[in-house]
Enzyme design. Structure first.
Site, PDB file in Angstrom:
ATOM      1  CB  CYS A 145      -0.890  -0.018   1.249  1.00 42.94           C
ATOM      2  SG  CYS A 145      -1.953   1.420   1.390  1.00 42.94           S
TER       3      CYS A 145
ATOM      4  CG  HIS B 284      -5.672  -2.227  -1.422  1.00 50.06           C
ATOM      5  ND1 HIS B 284      -4.646  -2.878  -0.758  1.00 50.06           N
ATOM      6  CD2 HIS B 284      -5.393  -0.899  -1.291  1.00 50.06           C
ATOM      7  CE1 HIS B 284      -3.813  -1.992  -0.252  1.00 50.06           C
ATOM      8  NE2 HIS B 284      -4.237  -0.770  -0.574  1.00 50.06           N
ATOM      9  CD  GLU B 285      -6.497   1.590  -4.063  1.00 47.86           C
ATOM     10  OE1 GLU B 285      -6.591   2.542  -3.276  1.00 47.86           O
ATOM     11  OE2 GLU B 285      -5.430   0.976  -4.243  1.00 47.86           O
TER      12      GLU B 285
ATOM     13  CG  HIS C 296      -7.247   2.948   1.141  1.00 49.86           C
ATOM     14  ND1 HIS C 296      -6.439   3.159   2.232  1.00 49.86           N
ATOM     15  CD2 HIS C 296      -6.473   2.300   0.235  1.00 49.86           C
ATOM     16  CE1 HIS C 296      -5.233   2.658   2.002  1.00 49.86           C
ATOM     17  NE2 HIS C 296      -5.218   2.125   0.797  1.00 49.86           N
TER      18      HIS C 296
HETATM   19 ZN    ZN Z   1      -3.614   1.190  -0.052  1.00 53.13          ZN
END
Ligand code: ZN
Length: 234
Positions: free
Chosen positions: A126, A168-169, A172
């Site tokens: 990341c 993953h995004e 966030h």
């Molecule tokens: Zn990330």
């Protein structure tokens, strides 16, 4: 999210266009990385200019970047999976077959994700957790409803690296990081690594805890001992 990429290409900007800015990427321990992000209501010039800066920042090395990573807790993401990726073997946009090349860079707001399929491991990194990589279990496929910067809302179904990066995004935007998804076996090892690579995150935690306790002790002592304040008059 990041994986190894070749050095970034340079971009040429015509003189009448303001060049994009490379933004500072917040690192592990920054409170904005743990915020629940707000939906983007209007795709206006401010959002488009910020997105341009995000893309320029991502071009320095990485395959996905979410707005909170560069300081704005809003539901805006840019993804740019390299064309050399061969893992995304299934991609549909609004039920029509597509290739990653046709939709990259993928910039979108307000995603709604439905991961499905079996959970598989993949070594993730990341941009906000530099120098730390770990195997993360995620679903192999996703169905994602995204609003593109044109204002059009599309449904994407895919597998491979694109499915991984979308998860993953989008995490966030919920204030979640890949380090929250580690197996019990990896957790201790990664935390030890994080203490080396991001010591400030742990110092801050210690300090804030110590500060809170000190403040509580001070208030308790004040409540017990301090006489009422007498205002002096001249
Ligand atoms: Zn990330």
């Amino acid at each position: 999210m990041n994986i190894y990429l070749p050095p970034p290409v340079s971009y040429y900007y015509p003189s009448n266009i303001i060049p994009a800015v490379i933004l500072d990427i917040l690192q592990y321990g920054h409170p904005i990385l743990r915020e629940e992000c707000s939906p983007v209501i209007h795709i206006n010039s401010d959002i488009l200019s910020f997105l341009k800066d995000m893309q320029e920042t991502l071009a320095q090395g990485g395959i996905g970047l979410a707005a909170p990573q560069v300081g704005r807790p809003i539901r805006l993401v840019t993804i740019n999976i390299p064309l050399s990726d061969t893992s995304t073997t299934w991609l549909e946009v609004d039920e029509q077959p597509a290739t990653p090349a046709q939709i990259m860079p993928l910039n979108f707001i307000n995603p709604v994700l439905h991961p499905f399929g079996k959970k598989i491991p993949y070594r993730e990194g990341c941009l906000s957790i530099s120098k730390v990589y770990a195997d993360v279990m995620r679903r192999s496929c996703v169905k994602a409803t995204l609003t593109l910067m044109s204002g059009r809302t599309v449904t994407i179904k895919c597998n491979g690296l694109l499915a991984r990066c979308l998860q993953h995004e989008t995490d966030h935007l919920q204030g979640a990081l890949f380090t929250d998804l580690l197996s019990p076996q990896d957790h201790g090892k990664v935390i030890r690594r994080l203490k080396l690579t991001h010591p400030a995150a742990f110092e801050e935690d210690d300090n804030s805890y110590a500060r809170r306790m000190k403040e509580e002790r001070r208030k308790a002592a004040q409540g017990a001992q301090t006489p009422p304040l007498v205002r002096k008059t001249a």
